[in-house]
Design a protein around this motif. Structure first.
Motif, short mmCIF file in Angstrom:
data_model
loop_
_atom_site.label_atom_id
_atom_site.label_comp_id
_atom_site.label_asym_id
_atom_site.label_seq_id
_atom_site.Cartn_x
_atom_site.Cartn_y
_atom_site.Cartn_z
N ALA A 233 0.87 -1.38 0.12
CA ALA A 233 0.19 -0.14 0.39
C ALA A 233 0.93 1.24 -0.47
N VAL A 234 1.88 1.49 0.72
CA VAL A 234 2.83 1.96 0.81
C VAL A 234 3.47 2.33 -0.68
N LEU A 235 4.18 0.95 -1.05
CA LEU A 235 4.56 1.07 -1.95
C LEU A 235 3.93 2.17 -3.33
N TYR A 236 2.55 1.40 -3.45
CA TYR A 236 1.57 2.22 -4.21
C TYR A 236 1.43 3.49 -4.39
N ALA A 237 1.30 3.91 -2.76
CA ALA A 237 0.85 5.57 -2.62
C ALA A 237 2.47 5.82 -3.37
N LEU A 238 3.59 5.49 -2.77
CA LEU A 238 4.21 6.26 -3.67
C LEU A 238 4.93 6.28 -4.52
N LEU A 239 4.33 5.53 -5.40
CA LEU A 239 4.89 5.56 -6.96
C LEU A 239 3.34 6.68 -7.83
N ILE A 240 2.78 6.53 -7.07
CA ILE A 240 1.21 7.80 -7.11
C ILE A 240 1.70 9.34 -7.20
N ILE A 241 2.84 9.54 -5.99
CA ILE A 241 3.46 11.01 -5.99
C ILE A 241 4.72 10.59 -6.07
N LYS A 242 5.50 9.63 -7.18
CA LYS A 242 6.59 10.08 -7.58
C LYS A 242 7.98 9.80 -7.19
N GLN A 243 7.55 8.92 -5.27
CA GLN A 243 8.51 9.05 -4.93
C GLN A 243 9.61 7.51 -5.00
N TYR A 244 10.52 7.51 -6.32
CA TYR A 244 11.22 6.46 -6.41
C TYR A 244 12.29 6.54 -5.10
N LYS A 245 12.85 6.97 -5.10
CA LYS A 245 14.44 7.13 -3.77
C LYS A 245 13.67 6.08 -2.89
N LEU A 246 12.48 6.86 -2.59
CA LEU A 246 12.02 5.71 -0.82
C LEU A 246 11.23 4.09 -1.26
N ILE A 247 10.69 4.06 -2.70
CA ILE A 247 10.11 2.71 -3.15
C ILE A 247 11.44 2.13 -2.85
N GLU A 248 12.41 2.83 -3.31
CA GLU A 248 13.99 1.73 -2.95
C GLU A 248 14.29 1.38 -1.05
N TRP A 249 14.16 2.21 -0.54
CA TRP A 249 13.94 2.35 0.81
C TRP A 249 13.40 1.13 1.33
N VAL A 250 12.09 1.48 0.86
CA VAL A 250 10.58 0.08 1.72
C VAL A 250 11.45 -0.53 1.28
N TYR A 251 11.39 -0.81 -0.06
CA TYR A 251 11.98 -2.31 -0.54
C TYR A 251 12.61 -3.08 -0.10
N GLN A 252 13.73 -2.25 1.00
CA GLN A 252 15.03 -2.58 1.30
C GLN A 252 14.45 -3.09 2.78
N GLN A 253 13.37 -2.33 3.29
CA GLN A 253 12.43 -2.06 4.80
C GLN A 253 11.74 -3.74 4.81
N MET A 254 11.42 -3.86 3.85
CA MET A 254 10.56 -4.23 3.83
C MET A 254 10.68 -6.28 3.29
N SER A 255 12.54 -6.10 2.46
CA SER A 255 12.95 -7.26 2.63
C SER A 255 13.86 -7.86 4.43
#
Length: 487
Positions: free
Chosen positions: A237-259
């Motif tokens: 849900a957070v990744l989806y929301a970040l994609l909408i607002i184009k926060q690409y570096k944060l997407i990377e960070w969240v993905y790392q936290q997810m892992s």
């Protein structure tokens, strides 16, 4: 190619084609500082599919009798009468709020109106305040909005919804009352409402000034009240929301936290990460992600293929793209008009007009009839290549076949006429699009005015500007930029 391992030769063969292509496209880098407008369509397709689901459902009012979609004339009259009353009552409420100040009890005056508070009324008043925020008096705007919000919550038989909370939060955000906005989030949770992706979007859009982006993300990832339906977990849900607002570096960070937390991604996760990697120019990481997808038992879906086709097109790899289209067919995915158009858009940006023409014809051969978007991509390709006559022929063909040009089609044609020094036809095209009910946007006006000025035709440029002002579009565009520039 890395071994897929766990899923054996069958899955390995299925993925081998895609992995080879991904390594080919990794040979071409994409500068992270360059905004690729053509990729927006791919991101929109990913988010569009999820918007159809029960996403953020609690953010909306439950439909009342005024929302009932009945075709009977009686119900239509009732609904229209209700909405007219709501607008009338909203005007009376705003008149009282405007008089608020020392010696004037606005809450008592509101109660004396005898108005029954409804979700529709709250929405109407708060939206009017939001749209008409006076930035010179933003503190007062926030105060009046909140005063009305509190008064409504005190009325008998009325309870605020997440939607009304989000509206007052947006007012606070636009008025830069960030502490008050955060208090509303806590109040929402205390009153039993889950925070949603809409809540997240409002908060994350304020983080440019406040520098709280990672803290906002952390709070929502860990929150037990975060309503992430229909997603697998709150990370998506957070990744989806970040994609909408184009926060690409944060997407990377969240993905790392997810892992790090041991949560397993799904196909939506991978598609979002691929989009982020593309935007950040990290195409060298594509093959690793596709390997990982296979290892975790996921096959590419239509969105994954769309991403790969665009990148292959932009990397000027038409043969690899053709092989990928054939591979899609082999594994049960019939390439759609979306896939062909995405590929042609990438090839157009690479300047490969011949490949664009080939895939345009190939699309038709495979039974995909061109729509306005695919026609526009081809017309733009001809314009960029300086083939205005071919662009005109295709423009006329699309109209003949019932595909009405959109604002982007007209902009390409206007740019083509300007490049050829045919300014009278460019101005005529502006009039034509208006006569067809297609409203020019700022991009169209800017294209025409800038080209006229560069050609020394200042009087014609000023005439276009006067026309824009007469149509009220200049003021409209300025106000729109002012309202949304912070997000």
């Amino acid at each position: 190619m890395n071994s897929i391992g766990l899923f054996g030769a069958r899955i390995a063969n299925k993925f081998s084609c895609v992995l080879v292509f991904s390594r080919k496209l990794c040979e071409h880098s994409c500068g992270s500082d360059k905004i690729d407008i053509g990729f927006n369509g791919i991101e929109e397709q990913i988010t569009k599919e999820w918007k159809k689901s029960d996403f953020d459902a609690t953010a909306y009012e439950k439909p009342g009798f005024y929302d009932h979609r009945s075709s009977t004339e009686g119900n239509f009259r009732v609904r229209r009468s209700f909405l007219e009353n709501v607008k009338f009552d909203a005007g009376r409420i705003l008149d009282i709020l405007q008089h608020d100040g020392p010696g004037f009890d606005s809450k008592t005056s509101l109660s004396e109106l005898g108005i029954r508070v409804s979700g529709a009324l709250v929405r109407e008043v708060l939206l009017r305040i939001l749209i008409n925020i006076d930035y010179a008096k933003k503190t007062r705007c926030a105060k009046l909005g909140y005063k009305f919000f509190v008064w409504c919550g005190q009325q008998e038989n009325f309870r605020h919804t997440p939607n009304s909370y989000h509206l007052i939060m947006k007012i606070f955000a636009d008025c830069e009352e960030f502490k008050a906005m955060w208090r509303l989030v806590d109040e929402m949770i205390e009153n039993g409402f889950p925070t949603t992706a809409r809540t997240f979007n409002i908060l994350i859009c304020t983080c440019g000034e406040a520098g709280l982006a990672k803290r906002v993300v952390e709070r929502f990832i860990k929150s037990k009240t975060f309503n992430y339906r229909p997603f697998k977990h709150s990370y998506n849900a957070v990744l989806y929301a970040l994609l909408i607002i184009k926060q690409y570096k944060l997407i990377e960070w969240v993905y790392q936290q997810m892992s790090d937390e041991g949560h397993h991604p799904d196909i939506l996760t991978y598609n979002i990460i691929l989009c982020a990697k593309y935007r950040l120019g990290k195409l060298d990481q594509f093959h690793r992600l596709l390997d990982e997808m296979g290892t975790n038992g996921f096959s590419p879906d239509i969105h994954t293929y769309n991403i790969l086709l665009h990148v292959l097109g932009k990397g000027d790899k038409p043969l690899a793209a053709l092989n990928l289209l054939n591979h899609m067919k082999e594994v049960g995915f019939d390439p759609s008009i979306l896939h062909f158009t995405t590929l042609m858009d990438g090839l157009s940006r690479a300047g490969n007009l011949d490949a664009c023409k080939y895939f345009f014809n190939e699309m038709i051969k495979r039974g995909c009839m061109p729509d306005v978007v695919s026609y526009t991509v081809m017309i733009t390709s001809y314009i960029v290549a300086g083939e205005l006559e071919n662009a005109q022929a295709l423009f006329n063909e699309m109209i003949h076949k019932g595909q009405l040009p959109n604002v982007f089609t007209y902009n390409s044609m206007i740019r083509g006429f300007c490049m050829a020094g045919r300014f009278e036809e460019a101005c005529s095209m502006l009039k034509e699009m208006e006569s067809r009910g297609c409203n020019p946007n700022f991009l169209v006006y800017n294209t025409l005015v800038s080209n006229l000025r560069n050609a020394g035709k200042l009087s014609e440029a000023h005439e276009v500007i006067r026309h824009m002002v007469d149509q009220g579009k200049y003021v409209h565009l300025l106000s729109k930029v002012k309202r949304y520039k912070r997000c």
